[in-house]
Motif scaffolding. Structure first.
Motif, mmCIF file in Angstrom:
data_model
loop_
_atom_site.group_PDB
_atom_site.id
_atom_site.type_symbol
_atom_site.label_atom_id
_atom_site.label_comp_id
_atom_site.label_asym_id
_atom_site.label_seq_id
_atom_site.Cartn_x
_atom_site.Cartn_y
_atom_site.Cartn_z
ATOM 1 N N LEU A 260 0.812 -1.222 0.000
ATOM 2 C CA LEU A 260 0.000 0.000 0.000
ATOM 3 C C LEU A 260 0.845 1.273 0.000
ATOM 4 O O LEU A 260 0.294 2.370 0.067
ATOM 5 N N SER A 261 2.161 1.127 -0.048
ATOM 6 C CA SER A 261 3.082 2.277 -0.054
ATOM 7 C C SER A 261 2.821 3.222 1.112
ATOM 8 O O SER A 261 2.616 4.426 0.921
ATOM 9 N N PRO A 262 2.855 2.721 2.352
ATOM 10 C CA PRO A 262 2.621 3.608 3.498
ATOM 11 C C PRO A 262 3.784 4.563 3.709
ATOM 12 O O PRO A 262 4.931 4.242 3.359
ATOM 13 N N LEU A 263 3.505 5.714 4.289
ATOM 14 C CA LEU A 263 4.583 6.595 4.714
ATOM 15 C C LEU A 263 5.306 5.957 5.894
ATOM 16 O O LEU A 263 4.730 5.153 6.638
ATOM 17 N N LEU A 294 0.733 13.629 11.625
ATOM 18 C CA LEU A 294 0.266 12.329 11.136
ATOM 19 C C LEU A 294 0.297 11.281 12.246
ATOM 20 O O LEU A 294 -0.662 10.522 12.429
ATOM 21 N N ALA A 295 1.406 11.233 12.981
ATOM 22 C CA ALA A 295 1.502 10.265 14.076
ATOM 23 C C ALA A 295 0.421 10.500 15.119
ATOM 24 O O ALA A 295 -0.236 9.554 15.587
ATOM 25 N N LEU A 296 0.201 11.753 15.504
ATOM 26 C CA LEU A 296 -0.832 12.066 16.490
ATOM 27 C C LEU A 296 -2.216 11.693 15.975
ATOM 28 O O LEU A 296 -3.065 11.183 16.723
ATOM 29 N N PHE A 297 -2.468 11.943 14.692
ATOM 30 C CA PHE A 297 -3.764 11.630 14.091
ATOM 31 C C PHE A 297 -4.012 10.124 14.102
ATOM 32 O O PHE A 297 -5.097 9.655 14.487
ATOM 33 N N ILE A 298 -3.010 9.350 13.696
ATOM 34 C CA ILE A 298 -3.181 7.891 13.654
ATOM 35 C C ILE A 298 -3.384 7.334 15.054
ATOM 36 O O ILE A 298 -4.270 6.489 15.283
ATOM 37 N N LEU A 332 -5.892 8.963 4.411
ATOM 38 C CA LEU A 332 -5.463 7.850 3.564
ATOM 39 C C LEU A 332 -4.423 6.992 4.281
ATOM 40 O O LEU A 332 -4.452 5.749 4.173
ATOM 41 N N GLU A 333 -3.526 7.623 5.023
ATOM 42 C CA GLU A 333 -2.529 6.856 5.773
ATOM 43 C C GLU A 333 -3.180 6.072 6.910
ATOM 44 O O GLU A 333 -2.788 4.932 7.184
ATOM 45 N N LEU A 334 -4.188 6.656 7.562
ATOM 46 C CA LEU A 334 -4.921 5.935 8.605
ATOM 47 C C LEU A 334 -5.626 4.712 8.023
ATOM 48 O O LEU A 334 -5.635 3.635 8.627
ATOM 49 N N ILE A 335 -6.204 4.874 6.842
ATOM 50 C CA ILE A 335 -6.895 3.747 6.206
ATOM 51 C C ILE A 335 -5.892 2.663 5.811
ATOM 52 O O ILE A 335 -6.183 1.459 5.919
ATOM 53 N N ILE A 347 -11.810 6.633 -0.916
ATOM 54 C CA ILE A 347 -11.414 7.956 -0.424
ATOM 55 C C ILE A 347 -10.393 8.597 -1.365
ATOM 56 O O ILE A 347 -10.403 9.815 -1.578
ATOM 57 N N SER A 348 -9.523 7.791 -1.944
ATOM 58 C CA SER A 348 -8.529 8.336 -2.879
ATOM 59 C C SER A 348 -9.205 9.017 -4.062
ATOM 60 O O SER A 348 -8.734 10.048 -4.550
#
Length: 409
Positions: A260-263, A294-298, A332-335, A347-348
């Motif tokens: 999924l090419s995650p960050l 991003l980290a806080l959101f996830i 998208l990263e959370l998904i 969503i993409s």
């Protein structure tokens, strides 16, 4: 042996041929060095091509000046690197052969040499210590080709000596292991012991350099196995990570995000329990603001069960309400973290619609400026969201009288 592949032959642009001819004409040897040789042997196009030469920096400046070649950005000259721009088309970084005279685990004082093997001896891994002549001749002093064929990652010579020259080589070892190895757990025992014995050396390496390597490890192959090995060797505290990371969650997320090419931060978040650990990590690695967000959101959203709601509606509202443009990327990263490929695709492809009401519209309807104005606009926005963004401007304005009355105007 000689390398003779279409990929190698296609490297020879007119500018590269001119570079080779210049060095030949002035009696200095020039070879392709390091990672580019490794990639060419693996039939991969090198991202960068480094060149090594027997010429000193002063000799290179003289020969380029004689050939009327422009030199640029020569900040690396004290380390032996000269950058030449040929025909205003290509830049070539050429570095004098060198040996490390003094090292402190982070930096090295160098001395120039004409001995190719001595230069190879100061490099980190055998697969990165090869040179390639322009006739295709491979110069391999430490069996790098054999290790590459067998997908083995070895330090040049004594592992402890190589590590102590630059402790970042610990992480470079694991990064290349993920890129090259064909088995997740085929580490050499002597190498792992050398890494364990020198783990504390990472404490003196800057966070920026550590993060540069760590982000590649985390998104590379065998990341789940490699991180477990790194933890077992006592490396994580020196990288700003908790001593006892949630390795099981990390391994689970690595499996879910495969393909999924995650960050890098998406996967790394799995190792962190709460926001305090995010800020502690930032103190060590000097993360970007968006990486922190991003980290806080996830971490905040990962435990929510979106299957019980309507995920598209939930996430689309988050995107529409966001006051900055990165929300969709975070979602998208959370998904990806959740491993929901169907929702990821949905969503993409979803684009946030534009709210049809503006402040000017309310002014035209004589809504007074101030708190009521803001509340009215917000109520209209909520109605628009409840109607799944399908209601028109005209329909929304019909709701205006009711809203204003409710607000006590």
């Amino acid at each position: 042996m000689k390398l003779d592949t279409p990929l190698f032959r296609n490297l020879f642009t007119p500018e590269m041929k001119q570079l080779v001819e210049i060095f030949n004409r002035h009696g200095h040897e020039l070879r392709i060095a390091g990672g580019a040789v490794r990639d060419l042997i693996m039939d991969k196009l090198p991202v960068d091509i480094d060149f090594a030469t027997t010429a000193t920096p002063d000799q290179m400046k003289e020969l380029f000046e004689a050939e009327k070649i422009r030199l640029i950005n020569n900040k690396g000259e004290k380390h032996g690197t000269i950058t030449a721009r040929i025909n205003d088309k290509e830049n070539f970084e050429v570095t004098t052969l060198r040996i490390d005279v003094v090292t402190d685990g982070r930096h090295a004082e160098v001395q120039f040499t004409r001995d190719w093997q001595l230069d190879a001896n100061r490099r980190d891994l055998t697969i990165n210590a090869m040179f390639l002549g322009f006739d295709g001749t491979l110069y391999d002093y430490f069996h790098g080709r054999e290790d590459l064929d067998q997908r083995k990652i070895k330090f040049v010579g004594n592992p402890e000596a190589r590590i102590q020259e630059d402790y970042l080589r610990i992480l470079r070892y694991f990064r290349f292991y993920g890129r090259i190895a064909s088995n997740p757990n085929s580490h050499d025992a002597e190498t792992l012991e050398a890494i364990r014995n020198n783990a504390q050396g990472l404490a003196g390496i800057s966070g920026e350099r550590i993060w540069m390597e760590l982000r590649k490890i985390i998104t590379g192959s065998y990341a789940d196995y490699i991180m477990e090995t790194m933890m077992s060797l006592g490396l994580t505290p020196y990288m700003g990570l908790p001593e006892k990371c949630n390795i099981k969650e990390f391994q689970r997320i690595c499996q879910l995000t495969e393909g999924l090419s995650p960050l890098s931060m998406t996967r790394l978040s799995a190792l962190l329990e709460d926001e305090n650990q995010v800020y502690e990590l930032d103190q060590r690695l000097k993360l970007s603001k968006e990486e922190i967000r991003l980290a806080l959101f996830i971490i905040d959203k990962r435990s929510q069960d979106f299957e019980e709601s309507v995920p598209l509606k939930y996430f689309s509202d988050l995107i529409v309400d966001a006051k900055e443009p990165k929300m969709k990327e975070r979602i998208l990263e959370l998904i990806k973290y959740k491993g929901d490929t169907a929702l990821l695709r949905t969503i993409s492809e979803w684009s946030p619609p534009k709210f049809p009401i503006t402040g000017h519209d309310l002014t035209q309807k004589n809504v007074p400026k101030g708190p009521i104005f803001a509340k009215t606009l917000n109520e209209l926005r909520n109605i628009w969201k409840e109607k799944n963004y399908q209601i028109t401007k005209e329909e929304l304005l019909l709701e205006l009288d009711r809203i204003v009355k409710q607000l006590g105007l």
